[in-house]
Design a protein around this motif. Structure first.
Motif, mmCIF file in Angstrom:
data_model
loop_
_atom_site.group_PDB
_atom_site.id
_atom_site.type_symbol
_atom_site.label_atom_id
_atom_site.label_comp_id
_atom_site.label_asym_id
_atom_site.label_seq_id
_atom_site.Cartn_x
_atom_site.Cartn_y
_atom_site.Cartn_z
ATOM 1 N N ARG A 129 1.732 9.609 -10.917
ATOM 2 C CA ARG A 129 2.146 8.398 -11.592
ATOM 3 C C ARG A 129 3.602 8.007 -11.848
ATOM 4 O O ARG A 129 4.189 7.158 -11.432
ATOM 5 C CB ARG A 129 1.298 8.456 -12.963
ATOM 6 C CG ARG A 129 1.814 6.852 -13.675
ATOM 7 C CD ARG A 129 0.833 6.761 -14.756
ATOM 8 N NE ARG A 129 -0.157 5.914 -14.280
ATOM 9 C CZ ARG A 129 -1.195 5.431 -14.660
ATOM 10 N NH1 ARG A 129 -1.744 5.912 -15.735
ATOM 11 N NH2 ARG A 129 -2.241 4.831 -14.044
ATOM 12 N N PRO A 130 4.234 9.269 -12.054
ATOM 13 C CA PRO A 130 5.821 9.018 -12.166
ATOM 14 C C PRO A 130 6.558 8.626 -10.727
ATOM 15 O O PRO A 130 7.262 7.925 -10.734
ATOM 16 C CB PRO A 130 6.326 10.412 -12.576
ATOM 17 C CG PRO A 130 5.245 11.070 -13.327
ATOM 18 C CD PRO A 130 4.115 10.566 -12.684
ATOM 19 N N GLU A 131 6.054 9.297 -9.696
ATOM 20 C CA GLU A 131 6.416 8.886 -8.375
ATOM 21 C C GLU A 131 5.969 7.398 -7.889
ATOM 22 O O GLU A 131 7.051 6.729 -7.265
ATOM 23 C CB GLU A 131 5.890 9.761 -7.514
ATOM 24 C CG GLU A 131 6.426 11.169 -7.314
ATOM 25 C CD GLU A 131 5.714 12.187 -6.380
ATOM 26 O OE1 GLU A 131 4.755 11.826 -6.045
ATOM 27 O OE2 GLU A 131 6.411 13.211 -6.070
ATOM 28 N N ILE A 132 4.992 7.042 -8.508
ATOM 29 C CA ILE A 132 4.606 5.587 -8.230
ATOM 30 C C ILE A 132 5.548 4.721 -8.994
ATOM 31 O O ILE A 132 5.980 3.650 -8.627
ATOM 32 C CB ILE A 132 3.085 5.176 -8.727
ATOM 33 C CG1 ILE A 132 2.055 6.168 -7.749
ATOM 34 C CG2 ILE A 132 2.704 4.015 -8.461
ATOM 35 C CD1 ILE A 132 0.786 6.063 -7.747
ATOM 36 N N VAL B 111 2.742 -7.867 -5.605
ATOM 37 C CA VAL B 111 3.982 -8.108 -6.383
ATOM 38 C C VAL B 111 4.166 -9.427 -6.150
ATOM 39 O O VAL B 111 4.240 -10.234 -5.017
ATOM 40 C CB VAL B 111 5.329 -7.267 -6.078
ATOM 41 C CG1 VAL B 111 6.316 -7.771 -6.754
ATOM 42 C CG2 VAL B 111 4.834 -5.724 -6.229
ATOM 43 N N THR B 112 4.287 -10.598 -7.197
ATOM 44 C CA THR B 112 4.461 -11.759 -6.891
ATOM 45 C C THR B 112 5.944 -12.239 -7.315
ATOM 46 O O THR B 112 6.255 -11.828 -8.528
ATOM 47 C CB THR B 112 3.549 -12.887 -7.889
ATOM 48 O OG1 THR B 112 2.254 -12.199 -7.588
ATOM 49 C CG2 THR B 112 3.691 -14.236 -7.782
ATOM 50 N N MET C 203 0.895 -1.014 -0.112
ATOM 51 C CA MET C 203 -0.153 0.183 0.054
ATOM 52 C C MET C 203 0.914 1.328 -0.061
ATOM 53 O O MET C 203 1.603 1.431 1.189
ATOM 54 C CB MET C 203 -1.026 -0.303 1.317
ATOM 55 C CG MET C 203 -1.632 1.065 1.279
ATOM 56 S SD MET C 203 -2.991 1.259 -0.020
ATOM 57 C CE MET C 203 -4.145 -0.303 0.340
ATOM 58 N N LEU C 204 0.973 1.691 -1.096
ATOM 59 C CA LEU C 204 1.725 3.015 -1.156
ATOM 60 C C LEU C 204 0.953 4.279 -0.928
ATOM 61 O O LEU C 204 -0.331 4.465 -1.230
ATOM 62 C CB LEU C 204 2.339 3.232 -2.774
ATOM 63 C CG LEU C 204 2.966 1.823 -3.326
ATOM 64 C CD1 LEU C 204 3.586 2.333 -4.594
ATOM 65 C CD2 LEU C 204 4.259 1.799 -2.300
ATOM 66 N N ASP D 252 0.544 -6.444 -10.083
ATOM 67 C CA ASP D 252 -0.722 -5.945 -10.365
ATOM 68 C C ASP D 252 -1.044 -4.752 -9.687
ATOM 69 O O ASP D 252 -0.681 -4.792 -8.278
ATOM 70 C CB ASP D 252 -1.691 -7.327 -9.706
ATOM 71 C CG ASP D 252 -1.664 -8.431 -10.594
ATOM 72 O OD1 ASP D 252 -1.334 -8.356 -11.762
ATOM 73 O OD2 ASP D 252 -1.748 -9.610 -9.798
ATOM 74 N N TYR D 253 -1.865 -4.003 -10.308
ATOM 75 C CA TYR D 253 -2.298 -2.626 -9.670
ATOM 76 C C TYR D 253 -3.549 -2.816 -9.194
ATOM 77 O O TYR D 253 -4.566 -3.391 -10.145
ATOM 78 C CB TYR D 253 -2.006 -1.665 -10.674
ATOM 79 C CG TYR D 253 -2.692 -0.394 -10.129
ATOM 80 C CD1 TYR D 253 -2.328 0.339 -9.079
ATOM 81 C CD2 TYR D 253 -3.680 0.330 -10.881
ATOM 82 C CE1 TYR D 253 -2.792 1.552 -8.519
ATOM 83 C CE2 TYR D 253 -4.203 1.606 -10.627
ATOM 84 C CZ TYR D 253 -3.802 1.995 -9.442
ATOM 85 O OH TYR D 253 -4.259 3.290 -8.961
#
Length: 148
Positions: free
Chosen positions: A15-18, A66-67, A9-10, A40-41
């Motif tokens: 978007r560029p920072e993510i 993230v897998t 959980m960010l 996956d988002y």
């Protein structure tokens, strides 16, 4: 190497920072000798409670799964690195089972009346084996004498 799932959980960012935060988290996996399987988002989510991180209150965040594969010895290092990251609000790592359990469909069996189901028949046979034999009362009468 076993497969793991990282639930991230960010904090709410552009978007560029993510993208830079995700690169940083995945590069940490690569630096530990692991490799990425899937990213996956899940969208922007409302947090169930406010999270205080770096003297800021967060009410929403971007959720990712993230897998990845990595050695189990490196998991503690990854978790420590993710707790120090400023942009990650919450993180959890879960191990994925190698082979999922195969579930057999028993709908046809369950739609039958209980007396015709195999499980019920087996239970009744098992219960009948455990019952003691009933001994008839030796009264010599062919009726119950205390009946009204």
């Amino acid at each position: 190497m076993p497969t793991y799932e990282l639930a991230l959980m960010l904090r709410t960012m552009s978007r560029p920072e993510i993208v830079t935060t995700l690169k940083r988290t995945t590069e940490a996996i690569f630096s530990k000798g692991g490799f990425l399987r899937q990213l996956d988002y899940l969208g922007d989510k409302q947090l169930p409670y406010r999270v205080h991180k770096n003297s800021q209150k967060h009410f929403t965040g971007s959720a990712f799964i993230v897998t990845f594969d990595v050695s189990p010895k490196k998991l503690d290092d990854l978790l420590e690195e993710y707790t120090r990251d400023v942009d990650i609000l919450k993180r959890s790592i879960f191990k994925i089972e190698d082979e999922p359990q195969k579930i057999e469909c028993t709908l046809d069996e369950e739609l039958k009346p209980p007396a015709y189901r195999k499980e019920v028949i087996n239970m009744m046979e098992k219960a009948a084996k455990g019952q003691k034999e009933k001994y008839p009362q030796n009264t010599g009468l062919n009726y119950y004498p205390f009946q009204k």
